[in-house]
Design an enzyme around this catalytic site. Structure first.
Site, short mmCIF file in Angstrom:
data_model
loop_
_atom_site.label_atom_id
_atom_site.label_comp_id
_atom_site.label_asym_id
_atom_site.label_seq_id
_atom_site.Cartn_x
_atom_site.Cartn_y
_atom_site.Cartn_z
N ASP A 97 0.78 -1.26 0.00
CA ASP A 97 0.00 0.00 0.00
C ASP A 97 0.81 1.30 0.00
O ASP A 97 0.48 2.24 0.75
CB ASP A 97 -0.97 0.01 1.20
CG ASP A 97 -2.01 -1.10 1.12
OD1 ASP A 97 -1.95 -1.90 0.19
OD2 ASP A 97 -2.88 -1.15 2.02
N LYS A 132 -6.99 -4.92 -3.20
CA LYS A 132 -7.87 -5.42 -2.13
C LYS A 132 -8.85 -4.33 -1.73
O LYS A 132 -8.63 -3.15 -2.02
CB LYS A 132 -7.04 -5.88 -0.93
CG LYS A 132 -6.22 -4.78 -0.31
CD LYS A 132 -5.29 -5.33 0.75
CE LYS A 132 -4.21 -4.33 1.10
NZ LYS A 132 -4.70 -3.06 1.62
N CYS A 190 -2.36 -2.81 7.54
CA CYS A 190 -2.17 -3.78 6.46
C CYS A 190 -0.88 -4.57 6.58
O CYS A 190 -0.84 -5.74 6.19
CB CYS A 190 -2.29 -3.07 5.11
SG CYS A 190 -4.01 -2.57 4.82
C1 VGL Z 1 -4.82 0.69 5.82
C2 VGL Z 1 -6.15 1.86 7.25
C3 VGL Z 1 -7.23 1.71 6.43
C4 VGL Z 1 -3.45 0.17 5.48
C5 VGL Z 1 -5.90 0.50 4.99
O1 VGL Z 1 -3.13 0.07 4.29
O2 VGL Z 1 -2.70 -0.13 6.41
N1 VGL Z 1 -4.96 1.37 6.95
N2 VGL Z 1 -7.09 1.02 5.31
#
Ligand code: VGL
Length: 206
Positions: free
Chosen positions: A14, A100, A144
């Site tokens: 991410d 995702k 994540c």
């Molecule tokens: C994430 C918060 C909400 C992440 C994803 O990628 O860690 N954190 N959605």
């Protein structure tokens, strides 16, 4: 011969605009990891080892977002700038991108809940490539990265988290430290980017 070890793969979690400073859910100092992440990518790419980049890839309406009952401000909405990989992330040609968070009814934090554009799940792609060890870098430590590391251990992968190549959100101060303890408790190991070369020389690279 001899060793039954498979190959290692790198999971870059991410590294998207919305998770970097200035983004909708910017991780404080998230950009500080970019040189380390790029270094890790380079080490894997040079050895011909798989590099997988995950991305949060949400529909505009999802129960993941506050407006629809979830925990987070809108972020990483499909097709928006916030959902793009940060331009400072240097992915090699051939890097595999998995997405995702497309199901509007579900929160999915783990890379193992992500799919290729052809709809294949991450685990089956890794298994097909003979991967049995994953190194993890990216954002965010307490969401994540944590979920991906724990899930990888559960699925039988050897897991090493690159501790200088991750950063946490820390919605509550200390969340990242707790996440690190939880990852360790299930059996994930922690290492530093500069140790990658040595570790990969020991691992069989096929
Ligand atoms: C994430 C918060 C909400 C992440 C994803 O990628 O860690 N954190 N959605």
């Amino acid at each position: 011969m001899g060793s039954e070890r498979g190959r290692a793969a790198l999971l870059v979690v991410d590294v998207q605009y919305d998770f970097l400073p200035g983004g909708a859910l910017g991780v404080p100092e998230g950009d500080a990891i970019l040189p380390k992440v790029n270094r890790a990518v380079e080490v894997f790419a040079r050895r011909g080892l798989p590099v997988v980049a995950t991305r949060d890839w949400h529909p505009p309406e999802t129960r993941h977002f506050k407006t629809y009952g979830g925990a987070w401000p809108a972020h990483c909405v499909q097709g928006t700038k916030g959902a793009r990989f940060h331009k400072g992330l240097k992915l090699p040609r051939g890097a595999l991108v998995v997405s995702k968070g497309m199901d509007p009814e579900e929160d999915s934090y783990s890379a193992f809940q992500a799919f290729t554009d052809q709809g294949r799940d991450l685990e089956s792609v890794l298994r097909e490539k003979g991967v049995d060890e994953v190194f993890i870098a990216g954002l965010a430590t307490d969401y994540c990265v944590r979920a991906s590391a724990i899930d990888a251990v559960k699925r039988g992968f050897r897991v090493r988290v690159l501790k200088d190549a991750i950063r946490g959100v820390d919605v509550k101060p200390g969340d990242s430290e707790i996440a690190v303890r939880e990852m360790r408790a299930v059996g994930a190991q922690f290492t530093e980017t500069r140790s990658l070369g040595g570790l990969l020389n020991i691992a069989k690279t096929k």
